[in-house]
Every structure is written in structure tokens, then in C-alpha cells.
Write a protein that holds these residues in place. Structure first.
Motif, PDB file in Angstrom:
ATOM      1  N   THR A   1      -8.015  -0.737   1.532  1.00 21.41           N
ATOM      2  CA  THR A   1      -7.937  -0.773   0.229  1.00 21.41           C
ATOM      3  C   THR A   1      -8.691   0.299  -0.396  1.00 21.41           C
ATOM      4  OG1 THR A   1      -7.048  -2.917   0.162  1.00 21.41           O
ATOM      5  CG2 THR A   1      -7.613  -2.057  -1.973  1.00 21.41           C
TER       6      THR A   1
ATOM      7  N   LEU B   1      -5.912  11.110  -1.175  1.00 24.38           N
ATOM      8  CA  LEU B   1      -6.221  10.494  -2.831  1.00 24.38           C
ATOM      9  C   LEU B   1      -6.951  11.643  -3.601  1.00 24.38           C
ATOM     10  CD1 LEU B   1      -7.185   6.919  -1.969  1.00 24.38           C
ATOM     11  CD2 LEU B   1      -4.940   7.811  -2.784  1.00 24.38           C
TER      12      LEU B   1
ATOM     13  N   ARG C   1      -0.458  -1.405  -4.906  1.00 17.88           N
ATOM     14  CA  ARG C   1      -0.951  -0.229  -5.671  1.00 17.88           C
ATOM     15  C   ARG C   1      -0.367  -0.304  -7.079  1.00 17.88           C
ATOM     16  NH1 ARG C   1       1.119   5.459  -3.560  1.00 17.88           N
ATOM     17  NH2 ARG C   1      -0.809   5.258  -1.951  1.00 17.88           N
TER      18      ARG C   1
ATOM     19  N   ILE D   1      -6.189  -1.148  -8.235  1.00 19.57           N
ATOM     20  CA  ILE D   1      -5.899  -0.906  -6.792  1.00 19.57           C
ATOM     21  C   ILE D   1      -4.977   0.474  -6.804  1.00 19.57           C
ATOM     22  CG2 ILE D   1      -4.568  -1.682  -4.842  1.00 19.57           C
ATOM     23  CD1 ILE D   1      -4.442  -4.577  -5.968  1.00 19.57           C
ATOM     24  N   ALA D   2      -5.864   1.430  -6.208  1.00 19.00           N
ATOM     25  CA  ALA D   2      -5.305   2.798  -6.044  1.00 19.00           C
ATOM     26  C   ALA D   2      -4.457   2.684  -4.852  1.00 19.00           C
ATOM     27  CB  ALA D   2      -6.621   3.836  -5.752  1.00 19.00           C
ATOM     28  N   SER D   3      -4.917   2.213  -3.915  1.00 18.96           N
ATOM     29  CA  SER D   3      -4.039   2.269  -2.581  1.00 18.96           C
ATOM     30  C   SER D   3      -4.485   0.855  -1.778  1.00 18.96           C
ATOM     31  CB  SER D   3      -4.069   3.222  -1.964  1.00 18.96           C
ATOM     32  OG  SER D   3      -5.272   3.499  -1.163  1.00 18.96           O
TER      33      SER D   3
ATOM     34  N   GLN E   1       0.767  -1.055  -0.004  1.00 18.81           N
ATOM     35  CA  GLN E   1      -0.007  -0.233   0.038  1.00 18.81           C
ATOM     36  C   GLN E   1       0.928   1.094  -0.102  1.00 18.81           C
ATOM     37  OE1 GLN E   1      -2.601   0.047   3.196  1.00 18.81           O
ATOM     38  NE2 GLN E   1      -3.951   1.796   2.364  1.00 18.81           N
ATOM     39  N   TYR E   2       1.819   1.265   0.902  1.00 15.51           N
ATOM     40  CA  TYR E   2       2.628   2.778   0.789  1.00 15.51           C
ATOM     41  C   TYR E   2       4.200   1.974   0.833  1.00 15.51           C
ATOM     42  CZ  TYR E   2      -1.445   4.078   3.028  1.00 15.51           C
ATOM     43  OH  TYR E   2      -2.893   4.375   3.115  1.00 15.51           O
TER      44      TYR E   2
END
Length: 839
Positions: A791, A697, A766, A748-750, A634-635
Motif C-alpha cells: 500500500t 505512480l 484506492r 490511500i493512493a494504491s 488496489q487494482y
């Protein structure tokens, strides 16, 4: 009064404090009982030498002792806050919460019942007005923390028993002092029959006001201490001011209970201090408070005992009958609560069961001391209280205190032994025998190596080896007789040891600086929960808490909902960063557990238990790594920053250890060592703040940043942005089920997801997509997709996805790559897709 004599007298009191402890051990009497006896003897001796004509040389000393400014406010404002604050700092609050119902019943309900019982009993057998009788009842209804805590910590009492009676003694002072203030007012204004409803209405206000004042004072004090955390003496100095300011502020400014304010301040500092202050500063702060409380507890008993001869002056034969009435009424009231109300609450499942031997020990352990004498002294000092009332209050309170200290205190150890509370349980006894056998085996191996290394005299070695061998044989034989321990119990004991070791490793890593102090509170709380769950629920309890420690809680889900609905991201940012650091810290600690299992637990509990604990540890590591993988996907940039931070902290600790070793070996001098360690401290301070996490976002910007849409022009991007739908899913939510037909493609954006199909598992993060295979291939194997982190998904329906695929070479390449990863022929996915012209 001569300052020299005052100084000499105070110094002599400290000599008595030093002598009393070994004397109590030799006499097998509680420390507080010895202090009280010495105080009484000093007061009697001073009066004797002052009145006798044998010698006048000691008259100045006797006058100084009898003229010491011992007033009730000295006990209440100087000594009591110290004792209460230190006791709360040393409490295991999480264990005490298991018994919060019986503690509150004894601390509040029992005080009211004892006040009424003593008050009405005295009013029936004496000529005192009811208000004065209830005043005496309030004075004698409080157990003394300095008496109770010191005695129960000095004898072999079970820890649960000690926690219950210590918790009661800390909290019941507030109820007793509140009732004392109310009835004292009635006595001073001459109201003979007070209205008891007034006391019941005022009590919650006193408690709530004191708790709020103490909490606020502790939060402000902790903020100041954290700001000065590199200055250890400043931190300790502020902590010393905290309980006194909380007590005075509650009593004088708010009109609430100062006792509750001090307890609330201590509890707040106990919970939040380890995570906000440097580990060494916290350890030293606790040590300073232990010493202060030791001195305060000893001085309060000696000084209170000096008052006893004075308070008992003018006692008449009939007064001793009234003392007996007070003793009987107070003990009867306590027995009603312990053997009537508590079993009823346990039967109704409103309270945990307190066994009968425990209740008997609690009944006999309700000791009175300096607090009772201080309240009685406050009555005798008032000029608005009738003389006869002052005389009886002093005599009855002092007589009752002497009874509890001398009769109950001196026999409490015997009572506990008779109840069998000083003996280990059968399982613990069997475990102790096995531990002795393992320890002696290790010692024998170490002794053998020592004799060889130092070439000791062989005759001596043979003699000692024979003696030691005989003892080892006896220990091994006793251990073999302990085979009746069930495997379930061995697993529970092994888990308790493992959780305790985990907690110790956390503290060590915090002291080393590898784990930040801000994270220490959270992971220590998790370790304490594991320890308590292992004790109460064994294997199932341990596993339940282990799963909960890596799961997303309600607070996290609420933060997600706030971020999704209102765009407020601050709570989610903080909780996500905390979760990241907590999982990294847990991963660091869990790696050390296997060595402890092999080196220690296996030797005591055997191979089967050790293998089971290895399996449970492996599952915990897998859960932690799953959570970390989700966050890394995710990050990714933030994960790298945190890991670099961990590496830097570890490297600084190793560097500091090298400098310490060189300093101890004399390779560098003090000046060089100080300079080098100060440089490390400076680097630590500069890197103290955690890197910032950006989870914001912005929809169109997010779409632009997708590599999959890199070759689309602005017009196409805006059209795609309108077609895409946002969907937010929480961890462990099922996004797509195997039995459902795929109708959308997900980008998947995050966050991160786990895709399971045909016995295989993939994790996506991501910038990746899923669902395209099921849409593009007929009769494709269906997959189940689960979120493993919070997510955010961009959802596109089938028609728009096919249209987008026809005109985007980047998207076609991404589909081709995802197919190859899953072992699917890319041409099967793209056989009917138009290839866009090259730009």
C-alpha cells in the motif's frame, strides 16, 4: 557386415526384451538379472556355435553377435544420457531434497572411500602399481542407475528407501567417472603412485562446470520448446536432443562432467517444464522418455552381458581371490559410510536419521552394471595401458559386477522382506482395512443397482451376493478392529489425501486450460509443499504451509523495496500479477475440496475428521479471499481483466468438451470437428498473454486523480502536493495502533487496508481515506489499521487537513460518506467546518 543380419539381430534383441519381463515375474528375479543372464547365454551360445563343428548354418548369426560394435563410448554416449535424463524427469525432487545429505554422502564421499579402500587393498595383495589399483577402485565404486532404479521400482520397497538409492546412483557416476579419468591418465603415462590431492582439487570444478552446462542447455532447450509448444512432436524431438548435447558439450567443450550436465538438465526440465509446456505435451514427452529409457536400460544390460565372456577370458585361479578382495573391500567401505558416518551426521543433526533397516538395504542394494563394464571396456580398448593391467581390470570389474547382480540382485527382494520393509506400518494397515470396508460397501451398492438394471438371473445374483456379503462382513469386522488409530493420525491421513486431491485438481484444471501453464508450476509447488508438510508435520505443518502460501514472501518485499527506493517496477509488476493469478487459481481449486471431504474422506475417517477438514479448508478460503480483496481494492480494473480471462478459459473448455461429445456421438464429422477445435486453439493462443499491470505512480498526477481533491485549483493542488508525504507499507504491517493518538489523515493512493474498531471491520481501497474521524471527533473510539496489500499512502498532518477541509466541498462530502458508512452522525464531524462557497 550384412545389414540384413544386423537388422535381424537387433530385432531379436527387442524380442528378448519383451520376453524378459514376464520371465522375470515368473522366476521372481529382478528384470535386470534376467537380462544379464540372457545376454551371457547368448554370448556363450554364439561362441559355442562358432567353434563347434556340429553345424555351420548358425555361424553367420554367431559372427554377427560377436562382432556387434560394442564399445565403451556406446554405453557412455548413447545409453547413459538416456537413462540419467529419464530418471531425473521421473523424480520427486522436493521429496528427495528431504534426504539430500545422505544422498550426497553416498554419491560423493562413499565413492572416494570405496576407491581408496579397493585400491589400497589390491595394492597389498597384488603386484599391480597403486595407480592401477586405484583405477580399479574407481571403476567398481559406482552403482549403476539402470540396475538400481529398475530393481527398486519392481519390488515393494519403501519410497524413501528407493529415493535415497536412486538419487545416489544418479549422482555417483560423476564422481566415479571423474576419478576414473584421473587415474586412467596416471596409468597411461606410467605414474605408479599418483597424488590424491589432485583428484580432490579437480572434482569440484568437474561438478560445477557440468551443473552449469546442464542448466544452461536446459534453459535454452526449454525456451525453444516453449516457442514451439503448439507443435507437440517438435517439443518431444528437442527434448530428445537435450541430454546428448548437454553431455557432449560438458565433456568435449567445457571439460566438465557430462553425467552431472545431464542430471542438471533433467532436473531443470523437471522443475520448469510443467509450467512452460502445454500439459498434454508434457505428459506425452514423459511417456516417450519412459519408453526410451525402458529400451535403453534393457539393451545396455544385454549388450554389456555379451561382453562378460570376452572380458573373463584368460582368468586364472588367483584372479578369483582378487575378485573376493574387491568384493570385501567395496562392501566394507560402503558399510563404514552407512553405519559409521551417517549415524554420526544424524547425531550431530547435520542429516536426517536413516533407520538401520534402510541402511542395511542400501548396503546390499549397491548394484553394479553396465557403467562399470563400460569403464572396464574403455581400459581394455586403450593401447597405452599395459597388457596385464588391462587383463586384470577386465576380469576384476566383470567378476565384481556379476557378484552384485547375481548374489545381491537376486537376494535383494528377500533381504527387504526379512527387514520388514515390504510391510505397511500399523497405521497404514489399519487404514487399509477401513478403506477395503468402505470400498466393498460402495461396490455392493453399485452391484445391486446393476443387477436390477439388467434383470440378471436371481439364482446367480443370490449366490454372488452371499459370497460378496461374507467378504464384506470380514472386511467390516477387520475395520472395527482398527479403532486404535488415533484421531491425530486420522487427521494427518485425511490432510494427506486432501492435499493429494488438491494437486490432482490443479493438474486437471491445467489440462483443461482453465489455469495457465505459466501458473501451473507455482501452484503445483504450493500443493507439493502442503502434501509434504502434512506428511511430516501433520495438522500444524499443513496449516503453517497454508498460511505461507498466501503471505508476502521475502522476494516480494525485496521487489517492493527496489520499487520504492530506485523506481524499478518490473520485478514488482511481475510478482504482483503472479500473486493475483495464483490467488484466483487457488480460490478456484479450494471450492472443490468440500465435495471431496464429504464424498470420500468422511466415509473413511468419520464425521469428526471431516468437520475439522471443512474448518481448515474454510480458513484457507478466507485467507485467499482476504488477499484477493486487497488486490481488488488496489487494482480494480486489473482484477476484472483477470477474472474475465478465467471465464473465457472455462467457456472455451466447455465449448471444446461439447464438440468432443458431438464428435463421439457422430453428430459432426472429422472435418467440422477439426475446424471447430482449431478455432478454439486460435482463440486460446491469442489470449495466452496475461493483461499488463501498471503500478507506476507519478506524484502530482496521482494527487490530481484523487476524487477527494477534484474541486481544488492547480495552485492549491501544487501546494497540497508539497504538503503530502508518501509512505509505503508492506502487507500485514500495522499502520495505526489502537493505543496511539491519531496525528495524521491517510489517503490511500494504491493498495488496501483493514480498519478494526469496536468489534467491527472495514476494508478501504484506492481513493479512500482514514484517520479523519479520530481527528474531528473528540473521544472517538480508536481504531487499528493494518495493510492487507502493498500500500502507498499520502499522509497529511492535522493542521493542513483541517485547512484543506475548510475549502474543499468534495473532501467534506467524502468525510460525510465515510461517517455514514460507520454509523456516525456526519454533523458531529463537520459542525465546526466552514462550508466553501459554490463555484
Amino acid at each position: 557386415m550384412d545389414i540384413v543380419l544386423i537388422t535381424a539381430t537387433i530385432a531379436s534383441l527387442f524380442v528378448i526384451i519383451g520376453v524378459a519381463e514376464p520371465l522375470s515375474e515368473r522366476a521372481r528375479l529382478p528384470y535386470t538379472v534376467i537380462l544379464a543372464l540372457l545376454g551371457i547365454l547368448i554370448a556363450v551360445a554364439a561362441s559355442f556355435f562358432l567353434r563347434t563343428e556340429l553345424t555351420d548354418a548358425l555361424n553367420p548369426v554367431a559372427e554377427t553377435i560377436l562382432a556387434l560394435p560394442i564399445r565403451s563410448n556406446v554405453f557412455l554416449y548413447v545409453f547413459l544420457p538416456t537413462l540419467l535424463f529419464q530418471a531425473t524427469l521421473g523424480m520427486n525432487l522436493r521429496r528427495m531434497m528431504d534426504d539430500w545429505v545422505p544422498i550426497l554422502v553416498l554419491a560423493v564421499v562413499a565413492v572416494f572411500v570405496a576407491t581408496l579402500s579397493v585400491g589400497y587393498a589390491l595394492s597389498w595383495v597384488s603386484t599391480l602399481p597403486l595407480a592401477a589399483c586405484l583405477l580399479i577402485g574407481a571403476i567398481v565404486s559406482t552403482t549403476d542407475p539402470s540396475a538400481v532404479v529398475s530393481i527398486f521400482r519392481s519390488i515393494s520397497a519403501p519410497r524413501r528407501l528407493s529415493r535415497i538409492i536412486e538419487g545416489e546412483s544418479l549422482l555417483n557416476d560423476a564422481a566415479a567417472i571423474a576419478l576414473f579419468g584421473l587415474f586412467m591418465g596416471f596409468v597411461m603415462i606410467g605414474v605408479p603412485n599418483p597424488e590424491l590431492g589432485t583428484a580432490a582439487r579437480q572434482f569440484p570444478i568437474l561438478i560445477a562446470g557440468g551443473a552449469l552446462t546442464g542448466w544452461l542447455a536446459a534453459r535454452v532447450g526449454l525456451w525453444i520448446m516453449a516457442s514451439f509448444s503448439v507443435h507437440e512432436l517438435a517439443v518431444i524431438s528437442i527434448s530428445i536432443a537435450l541430454p546428448y548435447l548437454a553431455y557432449i558439450g560438458a565433456e568435449q567443450l567445457v571439460g566438465a562432467s557430462g553425467v552431472i550436465a545431464v542430471v542438471a538438465a533433467g532436473l531443470t526440465l523437471n522443475l520448469a517444464g510443467p509450467g512452460r509446456l502445454p500439459p498434454q505435451a508434457w505428459i506425452n514427452l514423459r511417456e516417450v522418455w519412459d519408453l526410451l529409457a525402458h529400451w535403453a536400460g534393457a539393451l545396455i544390460f544385454i549388450l554389456a552381458a555379451l561382453l562378460i565372456p570376452r572380458l573373463l577370458e584368460g582368468a586364472r585361479p588367483g584372479d578369483f581371490i582378487l575378485i573376493g578382495v574387491v568384493v570385501i573391500a567395496a562392501i566394507a567401505a560402503r558399510a563404514v559410510i552407512l553405519f559409521g558416518l551417517l549415524p554420526l551426521l544424524s547425531f550431530l543433526r547435520l542429516s536426517p536419521v536413516v533407520e538401520r533397516p534402510y541402511r542395511t538395504a542400501i548396503l546390499w542394494g549397491g548394484l553394479r552394471g553396465a557403467v562399470t563394464l563400460a569403464l572396464a571396456l574403455a581400459v581394455t580398448e586403450s593401447i597405452r595401458v599395459p597388457i596385464e593391467v588391462k587383463r586384470l581390470v577386465g576380469i576384476l570389474a566383470t567378476g565384481f559386477t556379476l557378484f552384485t547382480l547375481m548374489a545381491q540382485g537376486s537376494t535383494l527382494r528377500w533381504i527387504i522382506a526379512r527387514l520388514g520393509l515390504d510391510r505397511l506400518s500399523p497405521i497404514d494397515e489399519a487404514m487399509a482395512r477401513q478403506v477395503v470396508a468402505v470400498a466393498l460397501q460402495t461396490v455392493r451398492e453399485d452391484v445391486a443397482r446393476t443387477t436390477e438394471a439388467y434383470d440378471l438371473t436371481h439364482d446367480v445374483v443370490r449366490t454372488e451376493a452371499k459370497s460378496f456379503g461374507e467378504r464384506l462382513e470380514r472386511a467390516v469386522k477387520a475395520a472395527e478392529e482398527s479403532d486404535d488409530i488415533l484421531d491425530r493420525d486420522r487427521i494427518t491421513l485425511g490432510l494427506i489425501a486432501l492435499a493429494g486431491f488438491e494437486r490432482d485438481r490443479i493438474l486437471q484444471k491445467v489440462r483443461e486450460g482453465t489455469i495457465s501453464a505459466s501458473m501451473a508450476e507455482q501452484i503445483l509447488l504450493e500443493a507439493d509443499r502442503l502434501l509434504e508438510a502434512a506428511r511430516s508435520g501433520g495438522r500444524s505443518g499443513y496449516q503453517r504451509v497454508a498460511r505461507r502460501s498466501v503471505a508476502y514472501g521475502r522476494a516480494m518485499r525485496l521487489a517492493v523495496a527496489i520499487h520504492t527506493r530506485f523506481g524499478i517496477s518490473a520485478p514488482l509488476v511481475r510478482m504482483t500479477a503472479d500473486r493475483f493469478e495464483k490467488l484466483l487459481s487457488q480460490q478456484l481449486i479450494l471450492r472443490d475440496l468440500d465435495v471431496f471431504i464429504d464424498n470420500r474422506i468422511r466415509r473413511i475417517h468419520g464425521r469428526r475428521v471431516a468437520e475439522l477438514l471443512h474448518d481448515m479448508t474454510a480458513r484457507r478460503i478466507e485467507m485467499v479471499e482476504t488477499g484477493l480483496d486487497g488486490l481488488r481494492l488496489q487494482y480494480p480494473g486489473y482484477a476484472e481483466e483477470l477474472e474475465r480471462r478465467f471465464i473465457r478459459r472455462t467457456a472455451w473448455r466447455m465449448e471444446e468438451r461439447e464438440y468432443i461429445s458431438m464428435r463421439e456421438d457422430g453428430l459432426i464429422g472429422a472435418e467440422v470437428f477439426t475446424t471447430l477445435t482449431q478455432d478454439i486453439a486460435r482463440r486460446r493462443a491469442e489470449a495466452k498473454e496475461r493483461p499488463s499491470l501498471d503500478i507506476s505512480l507519478k506524484r502530482l498526477e496521482l494527487v490530481r486523480q484523487f476524487p477527494l481533491f477534484a474541486d481544488l485549483d492547480d495552485r492549491a493542488l501544487r501546494r497540497l502536493n508539497r504538503a503530502l508525504k508518501f509512505r509505503y507499507v508492506s502487507p500485514d504491517d500495522i499502520i495505526v495502533r489502537k493505543e496511539n493518538t491519531m496525528k495524521n489523515v491517510y489517503f490511500i493512493a494504491s493498495g488496501a487496508v483493514e480498519l478494526e474498531s469496536a468489534g467491527q471491520t472495514w476494508r478501504l481501497g484506492r481513493g479512500e481515506m482514514f484517520g479523519q474521524v479520530a481527528i474531528l471527533i473528540k473521544n472517538a473510539r480508536r481504531a487499528q489499521v493494518r495493510a492487507i496489500a502493498p500500500t502507498t499512502l499520502l499522509v497529511l498532518d492535522i493542521v493542513r487537513f483541517r485547512a484543506l477541509l475548510d475549502r474543499s466541498r468534495a473532501l467534506q462530502n467524502a468525510v460525510r460518506e465515510s461517517a455514514e458508512k460507520r454509523g456516525i452522525d456526519p454533523d458531529r464531524l463537520l459542525d465546526d467546518v466552514q462550508v466553501p462557497a459554490q463555484a
